[in-house]
Design an enzyme around this catalytic site. Structure first.
Site, PDB file in Angstrom:
ATOM      1  N   LYS A  80      60.204 -43.440  12.623  1.00 41.93           N
ATOM      2  CA  LYS A  80      58.851 -43.450  12.048  1.00 41.93           C
ATOM      3  C   LYS A  80      58.197 -42.189  11.839  1.00 41.93           C
ATOM      4  O   LYS A  80      58.438 -41.501  12.996  1.00 41.93           O
ATOM      5  CB  LYS A  80      58.147 -44.421  12.900  1.00 41.93           C
ATOM      6  CG  LYS A  80      58.368 -45.974  12.660  1.00 41.93           C
ATOM      7  CD  LYS A  80      57.465 -46.776  13.831  1.00 41.93           C
ATOM      8  CE  LYS A  80      57.671 -48.182  14.056  1.00 41.93           C
ATOM      9  NZ  LYS A  80      57.684 -48.891  12.766  1.00 41.93           N
ATOM     10  N   ARG A 139      64.013 -58.158  14.530  1.00 39.51           N
ATOM     11  CA  ARG A 139      64.841 -59.213  14.190  1.00 39.51           C
ATOM     12  C   ARG A 139      66.154 -59.451  14.665  1.00 39.51           C
ATOM     13  O   ARG A 139      66.949 -60.230  14.702  1.00 39.51           O
ATOM     14  CB  ARG A 139      64.903 -59.469  12.468  1.00 39.51           C
ATOM     15  CG  ARG A 139      65.549 -58.408  11.878  1.00 39.51           C
ATOM     16  CD  ARG A 139      65.144 -58.203  10.257  1.00 39.51           C
ATOM     17  NE  ARG A 139      63.776 -57.559  10.170  1.00 39.51           N
ATOM     18  CZ  ARG A 139      63.393 -57.314   9.011  1.00 39.51           C
ATOM     19  NH1 ARG A 139      63.887 -57.893   8.051  1.00 39.51           N
ATOM     20  NH2 ARG A 139      62.069 -56.790   8.911  1.00 39.51           N
TER      21      ARG A 139
HETATM   22  N1  BES Z   1      57.384 -53.036  14.765  1.00 40.15           N
HETATM   23  C1  BES Z   1      57.454 -52.747  13.351  1.00 40.15           C
HETATM   24  C2  BES Z   1      56.688 -53.819  12.559  1.00 40.15           C
HETATM   25  C3  BES Z   1      55.052 -53.190  12.691  1.00 40.15           C
HETATM   26  C4  BES Z   1      54.658 -51.994  12.139  1.00 40.15           C
HETATM   27  C5  BES Z   1      54.217 -54.186  13.218  1.00 40.15           C
HETATM   28  C6  BES Z   1      53.563 -51.728  12.152  1.00 40.15           C
HETATM   29  C7  BES Z   1      52.981 -53.858  13.131  1.00 40.15           C
HETATM   30  C8  BES Z   1      52.515 -52.594  12.640  1.00 40.15           C
HETATM   31  C9  BES Z   1      58.976 -53.489  13.025  1.00 40.15           C
HETATM   32  O1  BES Z   1      60.057 -53.119  14.152  1.00 40.15           O
HETATM   33  C10 BES Z   1      59.316 -52.555  11.832  1.00 40.15           C
HETATM   34  O2  BES Z   1      59.477 -51.240  11.991  1.00 40.15           O
HETATM   35  N2  BES Z   1      59.597 -53.156  10.624  1.00 40.15           N
HETATM   36  C11 BES Z   1      59.707 -52.370   9.448  1.00 40.15           C
HETATM   37  C12 BES Z   1      60.641 -53.353   8.763  1.00 40.15           C
HETATM   38  C13 BES Z   1      61.137 -52.708   7.619  1.00 40.15           C
HETATM   39  C14 BES Z   1      62.191 -51.389   8.011  1.00 40.15           C
HETATM   40  C15 BES Z   1      62.201 -53.735   6.749  1.00 40.15           C
HETATM   41  C16 BES Z   1      58.209 -52.455   8.647  1.00 40.15           C
HETATM   42  O3  BES Z   1      57.526 -53.374   8.738  1.00 40.15           O
HETATM   43  O4  BES Z   1      58.170 -51.655   7.941  1.00 40.15           O
HETATM   44 MN    MN Z   2      60.591 -51.248  13.839  1.00 41.73          MN
END
Ligand code: BES
Ligand code: MN
Ligand code: ZN
Length: 461
Positions: free
Chosen positions: A240, A314
């Site tokens: 990230k 997931r």
């Molecule tokens: N933990 C994150 C989701 C998240 C991000 C929740 C910011 C709340 C605030 C999750 O693990 C994630 O990174 N999801 C990605 C999925 C994508 C790569 C398909 C997302 O939501 O960008």
């Molecule tokens: Mn994530």
């Protein structure tokens, strides 16, 4: 210090909740001096407006709190309770609630306003005590807020002090208080126990991944809660950017919320059998990290192509849901800070949830308004199933383009739920970005009060 209501003693200070339409009739019984003081201070019962009155000898006699017009009240929740928590030192009571003001919301708002995160620094405490509002069950509201405080503490604690090991300790502590049993499957043992995705996501971190399993209660219907326990989410090799990583200590918000919900259930001694499953991992970067393009086989045999290591929630939930389905409960609920897409769709205040069960959805919506814990139903839109099918494996963990990102994540989870008559999944945010009444900036539980409130109807308790 747990937030508590005060005893109904004789020397308490009455609070009068006043709507703008009731000014000035609401003051007819006051002394002339008091009425002229109210007039001088311009008290018009605006939302959150407060005026403390003294008696002739200068002792506190009455606190006036403005409710604002009905339209203004809809813009916020917990405003009255939060206002009471800011009153000068003293013990207050509410003799009568206006018809359209919920005693539960006032009481919850007050108790939730007493929450302080003081693990790393002492924080000034609320000075005003409150006797439980008329018509409320003091012990019930106190238990709910104590559980919510646990959720907030767990989320607020930085990842350094809230790794998979500390999350396990938190579950064991909770279990110890209520006579529940805990087992943990940790590190390499996850492979032998056929929990491969939990191991794969967590293996690059120095703190070992684990599956935590708590059980409580010996009769009644069965409820299984599954919470995402990603103690820190760097994104993995799909790292990230800094701005997105900053808040990722909260990525165990689902776990924190199901533990809070479990505490509500156990402290209320609900007549049910409870199981709580938490895959607890840190999604980190090292030479042994899982990679984009890898194809992993989940507990239930489905293969998953990794198109983004940041869609890790997931994956760990998949194994936990498959395990949960092997002993199908009457009701299964998962909670997870699963997607940024959910936050884009409904923002931080609403807890979006998915279920195929209409009566369950209706019960949750009804419960939500009773306990001021807003939830919003989202669609398990089956025609989008093809979006999570990559071709060279059964499932894709991160469909390209990101269309309907929260829905496709929910559909992914549903693939792992079997033989369970009722399932609901909450894609929560778990964080209050700006302080609001009853909710300081920081970790916050979402959906737990609504589920707790709905359980008696849903499970026929
Ligand atoms: N933990 C994150 C989701 C998240 C991000 C929740 C910011 C709340 C605030 C999750 O693990 C994630 O990174 N999801 C990605 C999925 C994508 C790569 C398909 C997302 O939501 O960008
Ligand atoms: Mn994530
Ligand atoms: Zn995550």
């Amino acid at each position: 210090m747990p937030a508590r209501f005060s005893e109904a003693k004789t020397d308490t200070i009455p609070i009068r909740l006043i709507a703008p339409a009731d000014v000035p009739d609401a003051f007819a019984d006051l002394t002339e001096a008091q009425r002229s003081w109210i007039n001088h201070m311009g008290f018009a019962a605006k939302p959150g407006q407060v005026l403390s009155l003294a008696d002739a000898s200068g002792r506190p006699a009455l606190a006036l709190i403005g409710l604002g017009k009905p339209e203004a009240r809809k813009r916020t929740r917990f405003a009255v309770g939060a206002t009471i928590a800011q009153l000068p030192a003293g013990t207050y009571r509410i003799d009568a609630l206006p018809e359209d003001v919920s005693g539960n919301e006032v009481g919850l708002g007050y108790l939730l306003s007493c929450y302080r995160f003081d693990r790393y620094r002492n924080q000034p405490q609320v000075k005003a005590g409150l006797v439980a509002p008329p018509g409320t069950n003091a012990a019930n509201l106190e238990q709910i807020v104590e559980a919510e405080s646990l959720t907030r503490d767990l989320i607020n604690t930085p990842a350094e002090d809230m790794g998979p090991d500390a999350l396990e300790a938190a579950m064991r502590d909770l279990a110890g208080r209520f006579g529940a049993d805990v087992t943990a499957t940790e590190g390499e043992a996850l492979i032998g126990a056929n929990l491969p995705l939990i191991h794969t996501v967590g293996r690059a971190a120095t703190r070992a991944p684990r599956l935590l399993d708590m059980t409580w209660g010996n009769s009644g219907p069965t409820l299984t809660l599954v919470g995402k326990g990603v103690c820190f989410d760097t994104g993995g090799l799909n790292l990230k950017p800094g701005a997105s990583m900053g808040l990722m200590k909260k990525d165990m918000g689902g776990a924190a919320t199901v533990l809070g919900l479990a505490q509500m259930i156990m402290s209320a001694a609900l007549p049910l059998r409870l199981r709580v499953l938490i895959p607890a991992v840190e999604n980190n970067v090292a030479g042994n990290a899982f990679r984009p393009g890898d194809i992993l086989t989940a507990r239930n045999g489905l293969t998953v192509e990794i198109n983004n290591t940041d869609a890790e929630g997931r994956l760990v939930l998949a194994d936990a849901l498959a395990l949960a389905s092997e002993t199908p409960p009457d009701l299964m609920i998962s909670m997870a800070t699963l997607t940024g897409a959910a936050r884009v769709a409904v923002g931080p205040d609403l807890a979006p949830f998915y279920t195929d069960d209409d009566p369950l959805a209706a019960a949750l919506a009804m419960a939500a308004s009773n306990v001021a814990d807003p939830v919003w139903r989202m669609p398990f839109h089956t025609p989008y199933e093809s979006m999570i099918e990559p071709g060279i494996a059964d499932l894709d963990n991160a469909p390209k383009g990101g269309f309907a990102g929260s829905i496709t994540a929910a559909l992914f989870l549903r693939r792992f739920v079997k033989d369970t008559p009722r399932y609901a999944h909450f894609d929560i945010y778990g964080w209050q970005p700006n302080a609001a009444p009853g909710r300081p900036k920081g970790g916050v539980g979402q959906g737990a009060r609504s589920v707790f409130e709905a359980l008696p109807e849903v499970l026929n308790l």
